[in-house]
Write an enzyme that holds these catalytic residues in place. Structure first.
Site, short mmCIF file in Angstrom:
data_model
loop_
_atom_site.label_atom_id
_atom_site.label_comp_id
_atom_site.label_asym_id
_atom_site.label_seq_id
_atom_site.Cartn_x
_atom_site.Cartn_y
_atom_site.Cartn_z
N SER A 1 -18.46 -21.60 41.17
CA SER A 1 -19.63 -22.41 41.50
C SER A 1 -20.42 -22.89 40.30
CB SER A 1 -20.56 -21.63 42.44
OG SER A 1 -19.92 -21.39 43.68
N GLU B 1 -26.78 7.01 -19.69
CA GLU B 1 -25.38 6.72 -19.95
C GLU B 1 -25.06 6.37 -21.41
OE1 GLU B 1 -22.84 6.93 -17.80
OE2 GLU B 1 -24.18 7.64 -16.19
#
Length: 768
Positions: A469, A193
């Protein structure tokens, strides 16, 4: 004569006028130049202030990082060999013959040789460490450091990074200091770059001219002349608009940045700012996050070829998308590798090995961040309650949660698979599940919809449905707390009962089979989930007493003390059910369930918050007796199908079904996890499912995905092995005819001498 003189005079006038005009133009030009220079200086000062605020303040809004729990390994830890293997796979550790670096492990059938990565733990930094972990039938037997063979009291694995809660701009980022980024990435970046990065002063005029010449020759843009500093200026401060003004501003800002800051500072900013790709709606910025996005592992553990790819993809993340354009991406990566070789940064042999290697991407179907809508909703709510509403707007915080990623994966799979089968003929069926860690008191997994990824109504915490239950163990716990009156073999009436309320309405509870047996033991009543004995017992001990027990074990909403409450006419959510069963499984110790354990700020300092409440909800003796009864539910009661699926494993559970089979419930636990599961319909319609055929099927599938750790069932100090007459419930000695064994509180077992018969005369003479 006169005419000639006049003509000469005019010529002299014109000649005199010419210098005067040039002088005025020059005067105006240098004044305009001064004004322009002053404007440029002022504009530069303005830009300098903008740059300084960005660089010297908060460069980025760093999303809050949300981590799972950190797995703790220690002698006696209820972690099996298989569970640790699953955890290492999830963390991205590599299985090898002999670990040579961090992130690797080897395994035999009873041992795991692990080289742990360094990581940040809420209590401080943990360094890289190699250990040998040994297992036995109960879990972890020992953890020994390889360097000196010293056995460790506790050893932590790094947590899984679950996700980042991002800001509104959609940018996702994971900051990594330059010192932690491999040198090959930095070398490759500069080669590809900006080769003159360390020589120029923000801009490179020669590179700009060269790029302009190449582009004009090609008739299109094929090369850029921007330096890394210019790219950083554009990414930080400017738009992607293509104009001369924007380009000039970019160059000016690059010069200012280069003048103000060191090359290392600029490089670090670039490495963490550069755009690296798109993860659906999230923009991926920086090398650290890109490493996770493309390879699913920390940047320090990337191969040379993978490091080269990160640099290669900068040129065009969409164009070089490796999942869509693998060949194109590999060619670009190989170009970067070749540049490294040509620059002497890489040997020919290493280049050949790297260039011949595959891209090594993570699986495309395995996301880098986990979708946990139900759990994350709970986390956000808890953060707001304990740390304040503004916490998630703070940059760089780290949130450590209680989530067990392996348990979560197992829960999601169990819900998906089971609901696909159960909902085949009933698409309206829904499900929710909460799993807790028995030892930490934290939420280990949470599913709020039959489709676990669905972001919407969180049934795990928001819904309220009758729990049926599932309340019964707490009715029996209330009785068993009175050790002088009740024990597991105390007979209870199983006879018709009719109750009348204040309005004169009557209620006659029935057993599921509509039959009555006269009397049954307390243990039989709970294992078979019998209704009538439960109501008879509840009325004897007092409905108010049961409501008080529910409050003590952590039920967070008021319980109306009506008789119907004894059979579960109490509305709750799976999270509320998980809370009370967590108390029961944790030897009666109530700790408010949490999803968050610690929060660190951007400087890794802990943020203080209110502590969750804790108390002793049930006595340890009572909790043990109820746990024992629940193991009988699994081995020979309403959950016997679950027991048959896991022979040799001691599990505890309780099925639950509301009126007309509208709600199917199950709650259960092994040595490590407590789970609460619900199956039903949002419109409260009938499901034709019982607790054992609906919710329990999900729990069974969960245990198949995550093999259970058998309950150890170590008796508490106040518990003895008692013997009782099954018909009368009276305490007996072991040798007495018909004596049945059952654990009991000390005050419950006072057997009569000689099995209650008169002593022979010779024993009376000898004093018994």
């Amino acid at each position: 004569m006169t005419v000639k003189k006049v003509s000469k005079k005019r010529g002299r006038t014109k000649a005199a006028a010419k210098p005067s005009w040039l002088k005025r133009s020059w005067s105006l030009s240098w004044k305009l130049a001064l004004v322009a220079m002053a404007a440029l200086v002022m504009y530069s000062i303005y830009l300098d202030q903008i740059i300084a605020r960005k660089f010297e303040g908060q460069k980025w809004y760093l999303p809050a990082q949300v981590f799972s729990r950190s797995m703790a390994l220690y002698p006696g830890a209820a972690v099996s060999h298989a569970q640790l293997m699953d955890e290492l796979k999830l963390l991205g550790y590599r299985k090898v013959a002999n670990p040579r670096q961090v992130g690797e492990f080897s395994a035999s059938s009873t041992r795991i040789d692990l080289w742990r990565r360094p990581f940040r733990h809420p209590q401080g930094s943990k360094s890289a460490e190699r250990v040998m972990i040994s297992f036995d039938s109960d879990g972890v037997a020992s953890v020994a450091r390889q360097s000196d063979k010293r056995e460790l009291a506790v050893f932590h694995l790094e947590p899984v990074l679950l996700d980042r809660i991002i800001a509104g701009d959609g940018e996702d980022r994971l900051f990594v200091p330059t010192a932690e980024i491999p040198k090959s990435i930095v070398d490759a970046l500069i080669l590809v770059e900006d080769r003159s990065f360390y020589d120029h002063h923000g801009i490179n005029p020669f590179a700009i001219l060269r790029a302009a010449f190449v582009n004009i020759s090609a008739g299109r843009t094929v090369q850029g002349g921007s330096t890394l500093t210019q790219q950083l200026a554009k990414n930080f401060f400017l738009s992607s608009e293509r104009s001369l003004i924007r380009k000039l501003r970019e160059a000016l800002m690059a010069i200012i940045i280069d003048f103000r800051y060191s090359k290392d500072e600029i490089l670090e900013a670039y490495l963490n700012e550069v755009y690296m790709g798109q993860d659906k709606s999230r923009a991926v910025h920086g090398m650290g996050l890109a490493s996770q996005f493309y390879f699913g592992r920390p940047i320090a553990e990337l191969t040379l070829a993978q490091q080269a790819f990160l640099v290669a993809v900068i040129k065009g993340p969409s164009y070089y998308n490796p999942w869509r354009f693998a060949e194109r991406a590999q060619e670009r990566r190989d170009l970067v590798l070749r540049l490294l070789m040509e620059a002497g940064k890489l040997s020919v042999q290493d280049y050949q090995v790297a260039a011949e290697s595959p891209l090594g991407l993570r699986r495309a179907d395995k996301p880098v961040h986990q979708k946990l809508p139900a759990f994350f909703a709970t986390v956000k709510q808890e953060l707001a309650q304990r740390w304040g509403d503004s916490l998630l707007k703070t940059s760089g915080i780290k949130v450590y949660t209680t989530l067990d990623p392996v348990a979560q994966e197992a829960a999601e799979q169990a819900v998906r698979d089971t609901m696909k089968r159960l909902g085949k003929d009933s698409p309206q069926l829904q499900a929710a599940m909460v799993v807790t860690d028995k030892y930490s008191g934290g939420i280990a997994a949470m599913v709020g919809d039959r489709h676990p990824d669905f972001e919407g109504y969180n049934r795990a915490s928001e819904m309220r449905r009758p729990i049926g239950s599932l309340i019964k163990p707490f009715v029996y716990a209330t009785a068993l707390d009175q050790g002088d009156k009740y024990h597991l073999l105390t007979p209870i009436k199983d006879e018709p009962i009719t109750l009348t309320n204040e309005q004169g309405k009557t209620w006659s509870p029935q057993n599921v089979d509509k039959q009555f047996s006269g009397q049954v033991s307390l243990l039989t009543a709970i294992s078979k989930s019998m209704n009538v004995p439960t109501v008879n017992l509840g009325m004897a001990i007092g409905v108010d007493s049961v409501a008080t027990t529910m409050d003590k074990v952590g039920w967070t909403e008021p319980v109306n003390p009506y008789p119907s409450m004894l059979l579960g006419a109490v509305n709750g959510s799976p999270l509320m059910v998980a809370q009370i069963y967590q108390t029961l499984a944790d030897n009666g110790r109530y700790r408010s369930l949490v999803a968050v354990t610690d929060v660190l700020d951007s400087n890794n300092e802990p943020l203080t918050a209110s502590r969750p409440s804790a108390s002793q909800g049930l006595t340890p003796e009572t909790a043990f007796l109820v746990q024992y009864a629940m193991t009988k539910v699994v081995s020979q009661g309403t959950a016997a199908k679950l027991g048959a699926a896991f022979p040799g494993q001691v599990l505890a559970g309780k099925t639950g079904t509301s009126n007309d089979s509208r709600d199917s419930w199950f709650a259960g636990f092994d040595e490590r996890n407590v789970a609460a599961v619900w199956v039903g319909r949002d419109d409260n319609g009938k499901t034709s499912l019982y607790g054992s055929s609906g919710a329990m099927a999900i729990y069974q599938a969960f245990l198949q995905q995550r093999p259970p750790v058998s309950l150890r069932m170590t008796p508490e100090n106040g518990i003895v092995n008692g013997y009782f007459d099954p018909a009368t419930g009276k305490a007996m000695e072991k040798q007495c005819r018909g004596a049945v064994a059952a654990p009991a509180r000390m005050e419950s077992w006072h057997p009569a001498a000689n099995c209650g018969d008169p002593l022979p005369w010779w024993k009376r003479i000898l004093g018994g």
